[in-house]
Design a protein around this motif. Structure first.
Motif, mmCIF file in Angstrom:
data_model
loop_
_atom_site.group_PDB
_atom_site.id
_atom_site.type_symbol
_atom_site.label_atom_id
_atom_site.label_comp_id
_atom_site.label_asym_id
_atom_site.label_seq_id
_atom_site.Cartn_x
_atom_site.Cartn_y
_atom_site.Cartn_z
ATOM 1 N N ASP A 1 54.380 37.613 63.165
ATOM 2 C CA ASP A 1 55.078 36.456 62.600
ATOM 3 C C ASP A 1 56.557 36.515 62.948
ATOM 4 O OD1 ASP A 1 52.754 35.559 61.401
ATOM 5 O OD2 ASP A 1 53.240 36.348 59.417
ATOM 6 N N GLU B 1 59.831 34.827 61.439
ATOM 7 C CA GLU B 1 60.211 34.148 60.203
ATOM 8 C C GLU B 1 61.718 33.917 60.163
ATOM 9 O OE1 GLU B 1 59.974 35.269 55.449
ATOM 10 O OE2 GLU B 1 59.885 36.850 56.947
ATOM 11 N N VAL C 1 57.706 30.768 58.256
ATOM 12 C CA VAL C 1 57.139 31.386 59.467
ATOM 13 C C VAL C 1 57.151 30.313 60.548
ATOM 14 C CG1 VAL C 1 55.112 32.422 60.522
ATOM 15 C CG2 VAL C 1 55.743 33.038 58.194
#
Length: 150
Positions: free
Chosen positions: A134, A136, A143
């Motif tokens: 991810d 972010e 995300v």
């Protein structure tokens, strides 16, 4: 008897010749690409680009490398969870357009933090281990990207 043997031999030879020709028809030609390029697919997914303007007869070169466009305007952050295919060790360039400075957290091993200024900037990103990673945005917790690294 001799005619029968000659006829049979001629029939077998003709069958072998024709069989050889039909087998060649199924083989890909030199100018055919049997499978699409993973890089092209990933580039299209990462940039959200379309094929507009890249039709037949257009000599425009294809984009090199993978890019992801990230935008931060007020409370609006994009993209939101977009999935991107990426090879292990392959560079992804993050093209950032932001109305404020900020920071990205990349949940890879090891974790990475990427700072960016207000305005337009580019930041390289390389993931060295396979998995889903991810990316972010720190301030909003959004995300932006899910990198599927193989």
């Amino acid at each position: 008897m001799r005619r029968t043997r000659t006829a049979v031999a001629t029939t077998i030879a003709a069958a072998l010749l024709l069989g050889g020709c039909s087998a060649d028809d199924s083989a890909p030609q030199a100018d055919q690409d049997p499978s699409p390029s993973a890089t092209s697919t990933a580039t299209d997914e990462a940039t959200g680009s379309t094929d507009e303007g890249e039709g037949e007869g257009n000599d425009k070169p294809l984009p090199q490398g993978l890019f992801a466009d990230l935008t931060f305007k007020g409370d609006t952050v994009s993209p939101n969870g977009e999935r991107v295919d990426l090879g292990v060790g392959e560079k992804l360039t993050l093209r950032i357009d932001s109305d404020r400075p900020g920071e990205l957290h990349v949940h890879s091993t090891p974790e990475q933090e990427i700072s960016f200024p207000a305005g337009q900037s580019e930041r390289p990103l390389v993931i060295d281990q396979p998995g889903v990673v991810d990316v972010e945005e720190h301030e909003s917790g959004t995300v932006l990207l899910q990198l599927e690294v193989r």
